[in-house]
Design an enzyme around this catalytic site. Sequence first.
Site, PDB file in Angstrom:
ATOM      1  N   CYS A 117       0.732  -1.103   0.099  1.00 52.06           N
ATOM      2  CA  CYS A 117      -0.461   0.155  -0.139  1.00 52.06           C
ATOM      3  C   CYS A 117       0.814   1.419   0.075  1.00 52.06           C
ATOM      4  O   CYS A 117       0.383   2.481  -0.715  1.00 52.06           O
ATOM      5  CB  CYS A 117      -1.268   0.395   1.717  1.00 52.06           C
ATOM      6  SG  CYS A 117      -1.837  -1.601   1.087  1.00 52.06           S
ATOM      7  N   HIS A 249      -3.350   6.807   2.440  1.00 56.57           N
ATOM      8  CA  HIS A 249      -4.213   5.206   1.998  1.00 56.57           C
ATOM      9  C   HIS A 249      -5.704   5.860   2.074  1.00 56.57           C
ATOM     10  O   HIS A 249      -5.819   5.847   3.448  1.00 56.57           O
ATOM     11  CB  HIS A 249      -2.656   4.858   2.468  1.00 56.57           C
ATOM     12  CG  HIS A 249      -3.862   3.793   1.883  1.00 56.57           C
ATOM     13  ND1 HIS A 249      -4.147   2.872   1.247  1.00 56.57           N
ATOM     14  CD2 HIS A 249      -3.312   2.530   3.105  1.00 56.57           C
ATOM     15  CE1 HIS A 249      -4.460   1.280   0.722  1.00 56.57           C
ATOM     16  NE2 HIS A 249      -4.080   1.062   1.856  1.00 56.57           N
ATOM     17  N   ASN A 279     -10.131  -0.439  -0.627  1.00 59.61           N
ATOM     18  CA  ASN A 279      -8.446  -0.167  -0.368  1.00 59.61           C
ATOM     19  C   ASN A 279      -8.426  -1.106  -1.949  1.00 59.61           C
ATOM     20  O   ASN A 279      -8.154  -2.334  -1.915  1.00 59.61           O
ATOM     21  CB  ASN A 279      -8.316  -0.845   0.857  1.00 59.61           C
ATOM     22  CG  ASN A 279      -6.689  -1.054   0.677  1.00 59.61           C
ATOM     23  OD1 ASN A 279      -6.001  -0.512  -0.068  1.00 59.61           O
ATOM     24  ND2 ASN A 279      -5.668  -1.810   1.825  1.00 59.61           N
TER      25      ASN A 279
END
Length: 322
Positions: A117, A249, A279
């Site tokens: 990520c 994020h 996500n």
Amino acid sequence: MSDAAFRAVIKGTGSALPKQRVSNSELAQRVDTSDAWITERTGIKYRHIAGPDETTATLAAKAAEQALDAAGMQASDIDLIIVATATPDQTFPASATIVQNILGANGGVAFDVAAVCSGFLYAFSVAESMIRAGSAKNALVIGSETFSRILDWEDRTTCVLFGDGAGAVVLSGETGERGVLATKLHADGQHNQLLYVDGGPSTTGTVGKLRMKGQEVFRHAVTNLADVMAEVLTAADLPASDIDWVVPHQANARIINATVRKLGLSPDKVVLTVDQHANTSAASVPLALDVAVRDGRIKKGDLVVLEAMGGGFTWGASIVRF
């Protein structure tokens, strides 16, 4: 810094999402979950799932084309392509070389970065360093993922969290006040077993599936992200009150809100897309950035903080004068 400072400037942004959009209610038809359960814990409402003809590289190329168009540049102007991904099309060659060939930008430097990520921020930092060093003039930095390929659809605690997509930026070297002001990156490998994939070419010979201990990841994320955002502001010699936008994020709305509270920032300054995209790992920061640029929130001259944390653990933040 003086007006003559040479920096990597974001010249254009782009994004791409798979055609299939899946709501929580639709997901609940195949997984033991509900819209209320997912929304309350994550803030997620929708995610996009890649079809058979959509891959990390094809999504990356579409996002790159948008970014090039926004920058008013051609693929032939690009001499560096970095793709941040944990879900490459092949073990090798790098997905960046596939993107390079799709775009017709062959001959320059092209490679992948794997930091899950945080991958986009790692790739962003590498490109920025190469531009400042004179090793590249114009770079495409892309975060692209097809996480749906590595999800265990029997594990409702993880499969509801992720989606597929891509985001891209064009970085170019310029003098002036705009550009990347500071970046801070970190990693701590002792937390491998909190967020990982249980396979790989060198261990099982398989791709594997994503495994996560959510509560532990949540706790580390809030602390690490607040700390690194404070660290990057100190490095840039700027107070938090100067920030126009935070592009975090997009892992979980609760993590984002808790992080922002720790820094004393207004939620109105935070770009949130997790409700629409879930996500998307390395794609989430550039994807959210592109959304906010295209809807007019982020404007030229704004002070923008990008931040992320992912498996490894890896984490980081960058502050940019847009």
